[in-house]
Scaffold this active site. Structure first.
Site, PDB file in Angstrom:
ATOM      1  CB  SER A 142      -0.837  -0.006   1.291  1.00  0.00           C
ATOM      2  OG  SER A 142      -1.478   1.232   1.497  1.00  0.00           O
ATOM      3  CE1 TYR A 155      -4.554  -1.959   5.054  1.00  0.00           C
ATOM      4  CE2 TYR A 155      -3.221   0.000   4.635  1.00  0.00           C
ATOM      5  CZ  TYR A 155      -4.008  -1.049   4.166  1.00  0.00           C
ATOM      6  OH  TYR A 155      -4.232  -1.174   2.816  1.00  0.00           O
TER       7      TYR A 155
HETATM    8  P1  NAD Z   1     -11.580  -5.800   0.006  1.00  0.00           P
HETATM    9  O1  NAD Z   1     -12.169  -5.691   1.362  1.00  0.00           O
HETATM   10  O2  NAD Z   1     -12.439  -5.670  -1.193  1.00  0.00           O
HETATM   11  O3  NAD Z   1     -10.768  -7.150  -0.173  1.00  0.00           O
HETATM   12  C1  NAD Z   1     -10.137  -7.816   0.869  1.00  0.00           C
HETATM   13  C2  NAD Z   1     -10.145  -9.268   0.496  1.00  0.00           C
HETATM   14  O4  NAD Z   1      -9.514  -9.990   1.548  1.00  0.00           O
HETATM   15  C3  NAD Z   1     -11.580  -9.829   0.374  1.00  0.00           C
HETATM   16  O5  NAD Z   1     -11.633 -10.749  -0.680  1.00  0.00           O
HETATM   17  C4  NAD Z   1     -11.784 -10.521   1.708  1.00  0.00           C
HETATM   18  O6  NAD Z   1     -12.719 -11.564   1.627  1.00  0.00           O
HETATM   19  C5  NAD Z   1     -10.381 -11.028   1.950  1.00  0.00           C
HETATM   20  N1  NAD Z   1     -10.121 -11.376   3.341  1.00  0.00           N
HETATM   21  C6  NAD Z   1     -10.315 -10.628   4.460  1.00  0.00           C
HETATM   22  N2  NAD Z   1      -9.994 -11.331   5.543  1.00  0.00           N
HETATM   23  C7  NAD Z   1      -9.566 -12.548   5.110  1.00  0.00           C
HETATM   24  C8  NAD Z   1      -9.120 -13.719   5.766  1.00  0.00           C
HETATM   25  N3  NAD Z   1      -9.036 -13.797   7.102  1.00  0.00           N
HETATM   26  N4  NAD Z   1      -8.773 -14.786   5.000  1.00  0.00           N
HETATM   27  C9  NAD Z   1      -8.897 -14.743   3.658  1.00  0.00           C
HETATM   28  N5  NAD Z   1      -9.326 -13.655   2.986  1.00  0.00           N
HETATM   29  C10 NAD Z   1      -9.654 -12.578   3.713  1.00  0.00           C
HETATM   30  O7  NAD Z   1     -10.413  -4.714  -0.024  1.00  0.00           O
HETATM   31  P2  NAD Z   1      -9.338  -4.340  -1.144  1.00  0.00           P
HETATM   32  O8  NAD Z   1      -9.272  -2.869  -1.158  1.00  0.00           O
HETATM   33  O9  NAD Z   1      -9.581  -5.064  -2.393  1.00  0.00           O
HETATM   34  O10 NAD Z   1      -8.000  -4.850  -0.438  1.00  0.00           O
HETATM   35  C11 NAD Z   1      -7.152  -5.819  -1.003  1.00  0.00           C
HETATM   36  C12 NAD Z   1      -5.731  -5.538  -0.586  1.00  0.00           C
HETATM   37  O11 NAD Z   1      -5.305  -4.296  -1.155  1.00  0.00           O
HETATM   38  C13 NAD Z   1      -5.534  -5.424   0.925  1.00  0.00           C
HETATM   39  O12 NAD Z   1      -4.320  -6.038   1.299  1.00  0.00           O
HETATM   40  C14 NAD Z   1      -5.464  -3.928   1.131  1.00  0.00           C
HETATM   41  O13 NAD Z   1      -4.741  -3.592   2.267  1.00  0.00           O
HETATM   42  C15 NAD Z   1      -4.747  -3.498  -0.140  1.00  0.00           C
HETATM   43  N6  NAD Z   1      -4.900  -2.081  -0.473  1.00  0.00           N
HETATM   44  C16 NAD Z   1      -6.129  -1.557  -0.725  1.00  0.00           C
HETATM   45  C17 NAD Z   1      -6.222  -0.211  -1.026  1.00  0.00           C
HETATM   46  C18 NAD Z   1      -7.540   0.441  -1.337  1.00  0.00           C
HETATM   47  O14 NAD Z   1      -7.593   1.677  -1.419  1.00  0.00           O
HETATM   48  N7  NAD Z   1      -8.610  -0.291  -1.553  1.00  0.00           N
HETATM   49  C19 NAD Z   1      -5.081   0.584  -1.077  1.00  0.00           C
HETATM   50  C20 NAD Z   1      -3.845   0.003  -0.812  1.00  0.00           C
HETATM   51  C21 NAD Z   1      -3.766  -1.332  -0.517  1.00  0.00           C
END
Ligand code: NAD
Length: 260
Positions: A142, A155
């Site tokens: 991130s 985080y």
């Molecule tokens: P999201 O909530 O849509 O996706 C998270 C995913 O992780 C989902 O599929 C959820 O089911 C899964 N998950 C959660 N807990 C879990 C567990 N215990 N076991 C297995 N799966 C689990 O969010 P996202 O934004 O798509 O996030 C995905 C990744 O991207 C994360 O690591 C997040 O930190 C990172 N990220 C997101 C952003 C953003 O702005 N959305 C920015 C930077 C980084």
């Protein structure tokens, strides 16, 4: 890149029944990879999602339930897959609170899911990659792996840790056909971000549009969210021959956030 350059490869994407993980699974399947998608749930929707991706891209897509907070289930995800040429560690959760009020169980869960899971899956995946002489490990960190924000202690700590793990993985695997990198997205409008909007509206006494523009995207000079397809495209590039010498580094998809 040949449009189907990942034919014959198997990719595993953790946390991929929504958001960025799903965008990455789509991109890899679109390039011909067979894919295992994952989350901790085991619903009819999860299996239907795998079937619809499979039909859309003409490749095998399976759903495997595994809770990334459990070391054993992290390893089972890899060991029970038909292969693991490409590993994308994407599962992640968030909790926002001041350090002195941060619930210890939320700290533990974030470190387990956002950081330790990547260690366990990588440890389980590397032996087959070494044997094949080819592999790609892509960790979804991130902008918070490179910079900090208040109230996101766990985080930010986990995401900085993911970048350190990526560098160490890259060094241990260097020269063996295996690369490891971290993608650092800025804000992408997915469920994890959606869930933060109501609290921000309350805290700042603003409507949704104002919170998005003045609070969330204030850090993102482009003034726009990155998309799941753009993060998926970046992961796809890291799997290509052009990225063979890119290892142990970070690629930001953050609209300029970390240039500030
Ligand atoms: P999201 O909530 O849509 O996706 C998270 C995913 O992780 C989902 O599929 C959820 O089911 C899964 N998950 C959660 N807990 C879990 C567990 N215990 N076991 C297995 N799966 C689990 O969010 P996202 O934004 O798509 O996030 C995905 C990744 O991207 C994360 O690591 C997040 O930190 C990172 N990220 C997101 C952003 C953003 O702005 N959305 C920015 C930077 C980084």
């Amino acid at each position: 890149m040949n449009g189907q350059f990942l034919r014959g490869k198997h990719a595993i994407v953790t946390g991929s029944n929504s958001g960025i993980g799903l965008g990455i699974a789509e991109a890899l399947a679109g390039a011909g990879a067979e894919v295992t998608i994952n989350s901790f749930t085991d619903s009819a929707e999860d299996h239907a999602l795998a079937a619809s991706l499979s039909e859309k891209h003409g490749v095998g897509v399976r759903y495997f339930q595994a809770d990334m907070s459990s070391p054993d289930q992290c390893r089972a995800l890899i060991e029970q897959a038909p292969g693991c040429d490409i590993l994308v560690n994407n599962a992640g959760i968030q909790h926002v609170a001041r350090i002195e009020e941060f619930p210890p169980d939320r700290w533990d869960a974030i470190i387990a899911i956002n950081l330790s899971s990547a260690f366990h899956t990588t440890a389980a995946a590397l032996p087959a990659m070494y044997a094949a002489g080819w592999g790609r490990v892509i960790n979804i960190a991130s902008a918070h792996g490179l910079t900090a924000s208040p109230y996101k202690a766990a985080y930010v700590a986990a995401k900085h840790g993911v970048i350190g793990l990526s560098k160490t993985t890259a060094l241990e695997a260097a020269g063996k056909g295996i690369t490891c990198n971290a993608i650092c997205p800025g804000y992408v409008l997915t469920p994890i971000v959606e869930s933060q909007i109501p609290d921000q509206m309350k805290t700042h006494n603003m409507d949704r549009e104002t919170v998005i523009k003045q609070i969330m995207l204030a850090r993102q000079p482009s003034g726009a969210f990155a998309t799941t397809a753009q993060v998926g495209g970046t992961a796809l590039f890291l799997c290509s021959d052009a990225a063979e010498q890119i290892t142990g580094t970070t690629i930001s998809v953050d609209g300029g956030w970390t240039a500030l």
